[in-house]
Enzyme design. Structure first.
Site, PDB file in Angstrom:
ATOM      1  N   LYS A 199      49.959   8.618  25.751  1.00 41.67           N
ATOM      2  CA  LYS A 199      49.106   9.488  24.929  1.00 41.67           C
ATOM      3  C   LYS A 199      47.678   8.983  24.834  1.00 41.67           C
ATOM      4  O   LYS A 199      46.762   9.760  24.619  1.00 41.67           O
ATOM      5  CB  LYS A 199      49.697   9.615  23.510  1.00 41.67           C
ATOM      6  CG  LYS A 199      50.971  10.423  23.490  1.00 41.67           C
ATOM      7  CD  LYS A 199      51.487  10.653  22.095  1.00 41.67           C
ATOM      8  CE  LYS A 199      52.783  11.438  22.197  1.00 41.67           C
ATOM      9  NZ  LYS A 199      53.253  11.998  20.943  1.00 41.67           N
ATOM     10  N   ASN A 202      48.432  14.726  23.277  1.00 41.65           N
ATOM     11  CA  ASN A 202      49.842  14.993  23.586  1.00 41.65           C
ATOM     12  C   ASN A 202      50.037  16.338  24.284  1.00 41.65           C
ATOM     13  O   ASN A 202      51.154  16.704  24.633  1.00 41.65           O
ATOM     14  CB  ASN A 202      50.702  14.939  22.316  1.00 41.65           C
ATOM     15  CG  ASN A 202      50.564  16.206  21.491  1.00 41.65           C
ATOM     16  OD1 ASN A 202      49.470  16.764  21.365  1.00 41.65           O
ATOM     17  ND2 ASN A 202      51.663  16.672  20.938  1.00 41.65           N
ATOM     18  N   GLY A 229      50.539   3.183  18.030  1.00 46.02           N
ATOM     19  CA  GLY A 229      50.439   3.942  19.282  1.00 46.02           C
ATOM     20  C   GLY A 229      49.921   5.355  19.039  1.00 46.02           C
ATOM     21  O   GLY A 229      49.406   5.673  17.955  1.00 46.02           O
TER      22      GLY A 229
HETATM   23  P1  NAP Z   1      53.803   4.326  21.948  1.00 44.11           P
HETATM   24  O1  NAP Z   1      52.437   4.785  22.294  1.00 44.11           O
HETATM   25  O2  NAP Z   1      54.659   3.652  22.938  1.00 44.11           O
HETATM   26  O3  NAP Z   1      53.554   3.434  20.636  1.00 44.11           O
HETATM   27  C1  NAP Z   1      54.486   3.015  19.813  1.00 44.11           C
HETATM   28  C2  NAP Z   1      53.988   1.840  18.972  1.00 44.11           C
HETATM   29  O4  NAP Z   1      55.173   1.244  18.489  1.00 44.11           O
HETATM   30  C3  NAP Z   1      53.250   0.753  19.756  1.00 44.11           C
HETATM   31  O5  NAP Z   1      51.878   0.990  19.787  1.00 44.11           O
HETATM   32  C4  NAP Z   1      53.633  -0.505  19.000  1.00 44.11           C
HETATM   33  O6  NAP Z   1      52.709  -0.747  17.940  1.00 44.11           O
HETATM   34  C5  NAP Z   1      54.984  -0.155  18.391  1.00 44.11           C
HETATM   35  N1  NAP Z   1      56.058  -0.807  19.145  1.00 44.11           N
HETATM   36  C6  NAP Z   1      56.429  -0.598  20.417  1.00 44.11           C
HETATM   37  N2  NAP Z   1      57.435  -1.418  20.778  1.00 44.11           N
HETATM   38  C7  NAP Z   1      57.693  -2.189  19.684  1.00 44.11           C
HETATM   39  C8  NAP Z   1      58.595  -3.253  19.408  1.00 44.11           C
HETATM   40  N3  NAP Z   1      59.443  -3.692  20.329  1.00 44.11           N
HETATM   41  N4  NAP Z   1      58.565  -3.804  18.171  1.00 44.11           N
HETATM   42  C9  NAP Z   1      57.694  -3.377  17.216  1.00 44.11           C
HETATM   43  N5  NAP Z   1      56.814  -2.365  17.433  1.00 44.11           N
HETATM   44  C10 NAP Z   1      56.820  -1.793  18.638  1.00 44.11           C
HETATM   45  O7  NAP Z   1      54.699   5.530  21.428  1.00 44.11           O
HETATM   46  P2  NAP Z   1      54.217   6.849  20.670  1.00 44.11           P
HETATM   47  O8  NAP Z   1      53.874   7.885  21.640  1.00 44.11           O
HETATM   48  O9  NAP Z   1      53.248   6.467  19.624  1.00 44.11           O
HETATM   49  O10 NAP Z   1      55.608   7.302  19.995  1.00 44.11           O
HETATM   50  C11 NAP Z   1      56.241   6.514  19.026  1.00 44.11           C
HETATM   51  C12 NAP Z   1      57.554   7.160  18.601  1.00 44.11           C
HETATM   52  O11 NAP Z   1      57.318   8.376  17.928  1.00 44.11           O
HETATM   53  C13 NAP Z   1      58.477   7.489  19.775  1.00 44.11           C
HETATM   54  O12 NAP Z   1      59.806   7.222  19.411  1.00 44.11           O
HETATM   55  C14 NAP Z   1      58.271   8.965  19.963  1.00 44.11           C
HETATM   56  O13 NAP Z   1      59.384   9.612  20.549  1.00 44.11           O
HETATM   57  C15 NAP Z   1      58.088   9.425  18.519  1.00 44.11           C
HETATM   58  N6  NAP Z   1      57.321  10.679  18.414  1.00 44.11           N
HETATM   59  C16 NAP Z   1      57.925  11.762  17.906  1.00 44.11           C
HETATM   60  C17 NAP Z   1      57.227  12.938  17.764  1.00 44.11           C
HETATM   61  C18 NAP Z   1      57.895  14.142  17.168  1.00 44.11           C
HETATM   62  O14 NAP Z   1      57.398  15.257  17.359  1.00 44.11           O
HETATM   63  N7  NAP Z   1      58.973  13.980  16.419  1.00 44.11           N
HETATM   64  C19 NAP Z   1      55.892  13.031  18.176  1.00 44.11           C
HETATM   65  C20 NAP Z   1      55.284  11.892  18.696  1.00 44.11           C
HETATM   66  C21 NAP Z   1      56.027  10.717  18.819  1.00 44.11           C
HETATM   67  P3  NAP Z   1      52.112  -2.233  17.720  1.00 44.11           P
HETATM   68  O15 NAP Z   1      51.747  -2.738  19.080  1.00 44.11           O
HETATM   69  O16 NAP Z   1      50.960  -1.975  16.830  1.00 44.11           O
HETATM   70  O17 NAP Z   1      53.172  -3.062  17.079  1.00 44.11           O
END
Ligand code: NAP
Length: 244
Positions: free
Chosen positions: A59, A80, A125
């Site tokens: 994203k 997104n 993220g």
């Molecule tokens: P992303 O860009 O991969 O970011 C997720 C964040 O989570 C990272 O920046 C990191 O933050 C943290 N993280 C990742 N791995 C980790 C670990 N092992 N331990 C602790 N923190 C960790 O993902 P995203 O696109 O933001 O999405 C995040 C979640 O939201 C996903 O599960 C996605 O499916 C969900 N989502 C759902 C919707 C919906 O419509 N329901 C919409 C968007 C996203 P730090 O580096 O700061 O710790």
């Protein structure tokens, strides 16, 4: 043709949601790759693609490859939804963010019930940035909780005390921890500080009850998963693509 681009997409309901709405009228394709350059190559090789959603972890990294980015997505730094116009050398990609709208529309009624609401957003993220923008629009203060410290709005997990959790009555999991297929994972916070005054939102919808929600439930918190947000952000994307 429309689609969804991300690293791993087996957990996603986006295709079934799209097909439930549009049937076979428009094909929907899952575009998976380990890295953003792989996604761009695949997109280039699908000339009939008119739009696609972007999910983790692209994203933020997709922004630099877009021809236009709308103001909201640019200010957040996360896209997104991409609309594709033109063809051949004239093909252009336009970026939007519908997660902000999705989060707000899905949860504003429950959030409004909280007195003196302040929030903790777990993760920094693309989804976390959209949640932060939605909370700002709702004039709700928040802190990011992260594995790394970026600025004064962010604290690390080891500094997240029980008192801080007790003083923030809205907690949002915007990390992928607990998402299918790694269902046993969860963010490491002090769950014993969560109580009946907390609203706990997990953006994950598959599984419907993550470990994070189950652990919060046993503390008496009110819980919501990410399904409603998924539906609302999808509606807005379909509008941007001109399908509804
Ligand atoms: P992303 O860009 O991969 O970011 C997720 C964040 O989570 C990272 O920046 C990191 O933050 C943290 N993280 C990742 N791995 C980790 C670990 N092992 N331990 C602790 N923190 C960790 O993902 P995203 O696109 O933001 O999405 C995040 C979640 O939201 C996903 O599960 C996605 O499916 C969900 N989502 C759902 C919707 C919906 O419509 N329901 C919409 C968007 C996203 P730090 O580096 O700061 O710790």
């Amino acid at each position: 043709m429309y689609g969804l681009a991300g690293k791993k997409l087996s957990h996603s309901f986006s295709k079934s949601l799209f097909e439930a709405k549009f049937g076979k009228k428009y094909p929907f394709r899952l575009i998976e790759s380990e890295n953003i350059s792989g996604i761009l190559l695949k997109v280039r090789n699908i000339p009939e693609l008119k739009g696609f959603n972007v999910t983790r972890p692209f994203k933020q990294s997709i922004l630099q490859y877009l021809d236009n980015i709308d103001n909201l997505a640019a200010s957040i730094g996360a896209v997104n939804t991409v609309k594709v116009t033109g063809a051949g050398n004239e093909r252009k990609m336009h970026g939007y963010n519908t997660d902000v709208y999705g989060f707000k529309e899905a949860y504003k009624n429950q959030i409004k019930q909280l007195k003196n609401c302040t929030a903790l957003i777990l993760g920094t993220g693309g989804a976390a940035l959209a949640v932060a923008a939605a909370l700002e629009e709702m004039k709700i203060g928040f802190l990011f909780v992260s594995r790394k410290i970026k600025d004064e709005r962010t604290i690390s997990y080891d500094k997240l005390t029980g008192d801080i959790i007790r003083s923030h009555n809205l907690i949002i999991n915007a990390t992928p921890l607990g998402m299918f297929p790694t269902k046993d994972e969860f963010p490491q916070i002090c769950f014993s500080a969560i109580n009946a005054g907390h609203l706990v939102i997990d953006l994950i919808y598959n599984p419907p009850a993550t470990m994070f929600l189950k652990k919060s439930e046993s503390q008496g918190a009110t819980l919501i998963n990410g399904l409603e947000m998924l539906k609302k952000q999808a509606l807005k994307s379909w509008q941007i693509w001109g399908l509804i």
